[in-house]
Design a protein around this motif. Structure first.
Motif, PDB file in Angstrom:
ATOM      1  N   UNK A   1       0.849  -1.195   0.000  1.00  0.00           N
ATOM      2  CA  UNK A   1       0.000   0.000   0.000  1.00  0.00           C
ATOM      3  C   UNK A   1       0.878   1.236   0.000  1.00  0.00           C
ATOM      4  N   UNK A   2       0.389   2.339  -0.591  1.00  0.00           N
ATOM      5  CA  UNK A   2       1.207   3.556  -0.613  1.00  0.00           C
ATOM      6  C   UNK A   2       1.681   3.927   0.790  1.00  0.00           C
ATOM      7  N   UNK A   3       2.943   4.287   0.878  1.00  0.00           N
ATOM      8  CA  UNK A   3       3.543   4.655   2.166  1.00  0.00           C
ATOM      9  C   UNK A   3       2.974   5.977   2.627  1.00  0.00           C
ATOM     10  N   UNK A   4       2.699   6.074   3.922  1.00  0.00           N
ATOM     11  CA  UNK A   4       2.150   7.291   4.517  1.00  0.00           C
ATOM     12  C   UNK A   4       2.990   7.686   5.732  1.00  0.00           C
ATOM     13  N   UNK A   5       2.661   8.834   6.306  1.00  0.00           N
ATOM     14  CA  UNK A   5       3.362   9.287   7.509  1.00  0.00           C
ATOM     15  C   UNK A   5       3.183   8.310   8.669  1.00  0.00           C
ATOM     16  N   UNK A   6       2.140   7.506   8.641  1.00  0.00           N
ATOM     17  CA  UNK A   6       1.950   6.480   9.673  1.00  0.00           C
ATOM     18  C   UNK A   6       3.071   5.442   9.649  1.00  0.00           C
ATOM     19  N   UNK A   7       3.806   5.370   8.531  1.00  0.00           N
ATOM     20  CA  UNK A   7       4.894   4.400   8.389  1.00  0.00           C
ATOM     21  C   UNK A   7       6.250   4.957   8.812  1.00  0.00           C
ATOM     22  N   UNK A   8       6.313   6.233   9.159  1.00  0.00           N
ATOM     23  CA  UNK A   8       7.589   6.878   9.472  1.00  0.00           C
ATOM     24  C   UNK A   8       8.370   6.137  10.554  1.00  0.00           C
ATOM     25  N   UNK A   9       7.748   5.852  11.678  1.00  0.00           N
ATOM     26  CA  UNK A   9       8.449   5.190  12.782  1.00  0.00           C
ATOM     27  C   UNK A   9       8.933   3.792  12.386  1.00  0.00           C
TER      28      UNK A   9
END
Length: 171
Positions: free
Chosen positions: A11-19
């Motif tokens: 799935x497209x990477x989002x800011x939720x994936x930052x950590x």
């Protein structure tokens, strides 16, 4: 656009994936062969954040990977972006958490992204610039049908054109 393989969700990477991306990059071995601001935590997080927010164009970007058996557990990412975020070549790449290495996930996800790039985005070609010491990534590039084209300093350039991709499907 969410992409799917037999075992993975992309799935497209989002800011939720930052950590998750930051934690993965900090694991031993993950960024050994990749240039970046890995030594400074603030610069490192800023780099990831910038890459997440950047608009790479229609059908391009980063996709976060999740195994269908554990859909809430981040295992890595794949990308299809202008090379080094500048271009003009379009780069395909992958990075996974060490506990996901050796399971075929990178190859499976990269094959799906290769098909997406050629079939949906209609790219004329893709490249993967890989440090010559990175045997794992070189193996993935070969498994997805990319061909070694050139070597500059420590980097080996693998590439595939749309015509080569089409021929590989026929044979």
């Amino acid at each position: 656009m969410i992409l799917e393989t037999e075992r993975l969700w992309l799935r497209p990477r989002t800011m939720d994936d930052l950590d998750d991306c930051f934690a993965m990059d900090c694991q031993p071995g993950v960024t050994d062969f990749v240039k970046g601001p890995w030594a400074d935590a603030d610069e490192h997080r800023g780099f990831i954040s910038d890459r997440i927010r950047m608009d790479y164009g229609k059908g391009l970007g980063y996709w976060s990977l999740f195994a269908k058996t554990a859909p809430d557990r981040f295992i890595g990412w794949v990308l299809l972006i202008p090379e080094d975020a500048k271009g003009p070549e379009i780069e395909i790449g992958w990075r996974l958490k060490p506990e996901s290495w050796g399971r075929g996930y990178a190859t499976e996800a990269a094959k799906t992204l290769l098909c997406h790039g050629f079939d949906n985005v209609k790219l004329p070609g893709m490249v993967a610039c890989i440090d010559h010491r990175n045997a794992g990534s070189i193996a993935v590039a070969r498994k997805i049908g990319m061909v070694r084209r050139n070597e500059v300093a420590n980097d080996v350039l693998y590439a595939m054109t749309a015509d080569e991709f089409a021929a590989s499907i026929v044979t």
